[in-house]
Design an enzyme around this catalytic site. Structure first.
Site, mmCIF file in Angstrom:
data_model
loop_
_atom_site.group_PDB
_atom_site.id
_atom_site.type_symbol
_atom_site.label_atom_id
_atom_site.label_comp_id
_atom_site.label_asym_id
_atom_site.label_seq_id
_atom_site.Cartn_x
_atom_site.Cartn_y
_atom_site.Cartn_z
ATOM 1 N N CYS A 101 -7.744 2.170 -6.013
ATOM 2 C CA CYS A 101 -8.585 3.293 -5.584
ATOM 3 C C CYS A 101 -7.694 4.422 -5.087
ATOM 4 C CB CYS A 101 -9.543 2.840 -4.488
ATOM 5 S SG CYS A 101 -10.607 4.161 -3.875
ATOM 6 N N GLY B 167 -4.615 2.782 6.970
ATOM 7 C CA GLY B 167 -5.349 1.527 6.976
ATOM 8 C C GLY B 167 -4.990 0.626 5.817
ATOM 9 N N HIS B 168 -4.742 1.217 4.650
ATOM 10 C CA HIS B 168 -4.451 0.420 3.458
ATOM 11 C C HIS B 168 -3.208 -0.434 3.659
ATOM 12 C CE1 HIS B 168 -4.423 -0.741 -0.689
ATOM 13 N NE2 HIS B 168 -3.295 -0.101 -0.971
ATOM 14 N N TYR C 235 -2.934 -4.037 -1.534
ATOM 15 C CA TYR C 235 -2.965 -4.835 -2.768
ATOM 16 C C TYR C 235 -3.093 -3.912 -3.969
ATOM 17 C CZ TYR C 235 -4.155 -8.874 -5.689
ATOM 18 O OH TYR C 235 -4.136 -9.868 -6.644
ATOM 19 N N LEU D 159 -7.975 -9.086 4.649
ATOM 20 C CA LEU D 159 -8.314 -8.136 5.713
ATOM 21 C C LEU D 159 -8.793 -6.794 5.182
ATOM 22 C CD1 LEU D 159 -8.370 -7.622 8.784
ATOM 23 C CD2 LEU D 159 -6.027 -6.748 8.572
ATOM 24 N N TYR E 138 -10.579 -6.254 2.773
ATOM 25 C CA TYR E 138 -11.978 -6.389 2.366
ATOM 26 C C TYR E 138 -12.773 -6.880 3.575
ATOM 27 C CZ TYR E 138 -10.098 -6.280 -2.442
ATOM 28 O OH TYR E 138 -9.447 -5.936 -3.607
#
Length: 534
Positions: A174, A181-182, A188, A473, A475
């Site tokens: 995405c 945060g990613h 991933y 995490l 998700y």
């Protein structure tokens, strides 16, 4: 100014806040007055503060929040204020003043938090929004980059491509994900089998701690640096930026998308994929994505997409696939050669030929209501399990499922190297996302769709990892355990913490006790300080 006569106070000529309903002794009043005192006067924070009666407040709140299930709820509490930091001192001030005045701080970069923990709470809170901290500085000579937390993955890919055709970065598909945060959840992406997670390519970070002090890797210490790489950074402080090591990519990569329905043998191919995909050479990543579709006679079936990327030319890919995965039936005309940066558009779902300028779009445009759950698998799902999964997908209808292979580089990294435990021994990770729109009933349909997602999750338990049943995490899923907004019971946290981090949870709790013993940085699924009794 006294509370009986004053209606407004002015922090600067550009910032006017009505407090007709707020006394001068209120928590928010004191917090707002505190902010300019603790921020850099050459970069006024007053231009970055929004309260509910500001005309831009609701727009900013919703723009950065991606799950309509969260922001459309009639029970959600809005923040007292949004601080859209534009300078490091703004972040420092927000932390210091929130701590002084006992206001909960929720930290947001991209707004992709699936359960909205970065933009909601059941107690009075303030959002610290990092979206404007988006600087990206690429150094091709050293093959590194400093990336601020509010930059998006798309912006990072674009900036790398401006400087080099043979460098990239291992990160998410995405393109509107906030880097802050990613990365803290692991990061991933489709180069995981060659280069691991995003955090496996992070070499430094800039962190603001509970006292408002700015640290780099050396001053924060290796324990904290370990924890923020996969342990959820908002439990330990505020990540301002990351220093990453760029990875090498060929001038041309090969992508493909092969689709098979049940009548075309999709079940057998999907069963084979589970054995093959984690064992393929590192240069090849193949995602399995099943979806329910309606065929000509009005009946439903399953169409399985095998979406792949090979860090090389199609001739080598065809030789490899003919040897390792002939059952898929990949053909030369299925293969598309493109630059690495163009491949990021392919994975994001853009049509071939789309300008890479779309990588600079920073927010999700077509938002939906959704609920996501995740699983890790150490063993293959038997064919009868796949058949059951297909039947449940057709029953639900509005569902997005992805099976992403591990193996390769992931098998080479120790489970204790970072906070992400799920390394060797895991075949693949699964994301189940049930989604719906206003036409499906909007927020009123939430109970029905969320329950369907839970039924699916329950049915797959017999095949997924167990003791604990693990989750990813990034998700975020409150169903696996959560605390109240203003409470962090260690026993409750140990339940969800073990599912996310397995044996790494206790070390995370020890680090938390070192850097934030009073548990200022918290949310419903944060890491608690390890009690002295443990």
């Amino acid at each position: 100014m006294n509370s009986s006569s004053s209606k407004i106070f002015i922090l600067s000529t550009s910032f006017l806040v009505s407090i007709s309903s707020i006394t001068s002794s209120s928590v928010l009043d004191n917090f707002l007055l505190c902010l300019p005192i603790h921020s850099n006067t050459s970069n006024p924070i007053t231009n970055s503060i929004y309260v509910p009666n500001n005309s831009s407040f609701q727009y900013l709140y919703e723009l950065r929040a991606n799950n309509l299930r969260i922001i459309s709820s009639s029970t959600i509490s809005k923040p007292l204020a949004i601080v859209t930091a534009r300078h490091a001192s703004h972040v420092q001030a927000a932390v210091i003043c929130a701590k002084i005045h006992s206001i909960q701080l929720r930290i947001r970069s991209g707004g992709h938090d699936f359960e909205g923990l970065s933009y909601k709470s059941d107690i009075p809170f303030v959002i610290l929004d990092l979206f404007n901290l988006r600087s990206i500085k690429i150094n091709i000579t050293s093959e590194t980059a400093w990336v601020q937390a509010g930059a998006t993955t798309g912006e990072l890919y674009y900036k790398i491509a401006e400087k080099s055709k043979v460098h990239g970065f291992a990160s998410g598909v995405c393109t509107t994900l906030g880097i802050g945060g990613h990365f803290t959840g692991g990061g991933y992406g489709n180069m995981i089998r060659k280069y691991g997670l995003s955090i496996d390519n992070v070499i430094d970070a800039c962190l603001i701690d509970v006292n408002g002090t700015i640290h780099n890797r050396k001053s924060m210490g290796e324990d904290v640096f370990w924890a923020i790489r996969g342990g959820g950074g908002t439990s330990f402080g505020v990540i301002l930026s990351w220093k990453i090591k760029l990875v090498h990519v060929p001038r041309k990569v090969t992508v493909f998308k092969v689709q098979r329905t049940l009548d075309q043998g999709a079940t057998d191919i999907a069963y084979s994929w589970q054995h093959i995909a984690p064992q393929l050479p590192k240069l090849l990543f193949i995602r399995l994505q099943p979806e329910p579709i309606t065929i000509g006679n009005g009946n439903k079936t399953i169409r399985v997409s095998f979406i792949g990327q090979f860090l090389g030319r199609s001739r080598k890919l065809m030789n490899l696939m003919n040897e390792e995965f002939p059952g898929l039936g990949l053909q030369q005309n299925d293969c598309i050669a493109m630059s690495w940066v163009e491949s990021t558009l392919f994975w994001a779902g853009f049509t071939n030929g789309t300008s890479i300028d779309v990588l600079l779009n920073r927010v999700v445009e077509n938002k939906v209501f959704f609920k996501t759950k995740s699983d890790y698998y150490k063993n293959v799902i038997p064919k009868q399990g796949l058949v059951m999964l297909w039947e449940m997908l057709m029953d639900i209808g509005n569902i997005f499922v992805q099976l992403n292979p591990h193996g390769g580089r992931m098998d080479e990294i120790s489970e204790t190297e970072t906070a992400v435990h799920q390394r060797g021994g895991y075949l693949f990770k699964v994301q189940y996302t049930v989604y719906w729109s206003e036409s499906d009933g909007g927020i009123g349909a939430a109970k029905r769709y969320v329950e369907m997602s839970r039924r699916l999750y329950s049915a797959m338990a017999q095949y997924a990892s167990s003791d604990p049943r693990e989750a990813f995490l990034n998700y975020r899923d409150l169903d696996i355990g959560c605390n109240e907004s203003n409470d962090t019971d260690f026993g409750v946290a140990e339940v969800y913490g073990t599912k996310y981090f397995n044996n790494n949870f206790m070390r995370l709790a020890r680090v938390k006790a070192m850097v934030d013993p009073e548990n200022f940085f918290k949310n419903e699924q944060s890491i608690p300080p390890l009690p002295s009794s443990h």
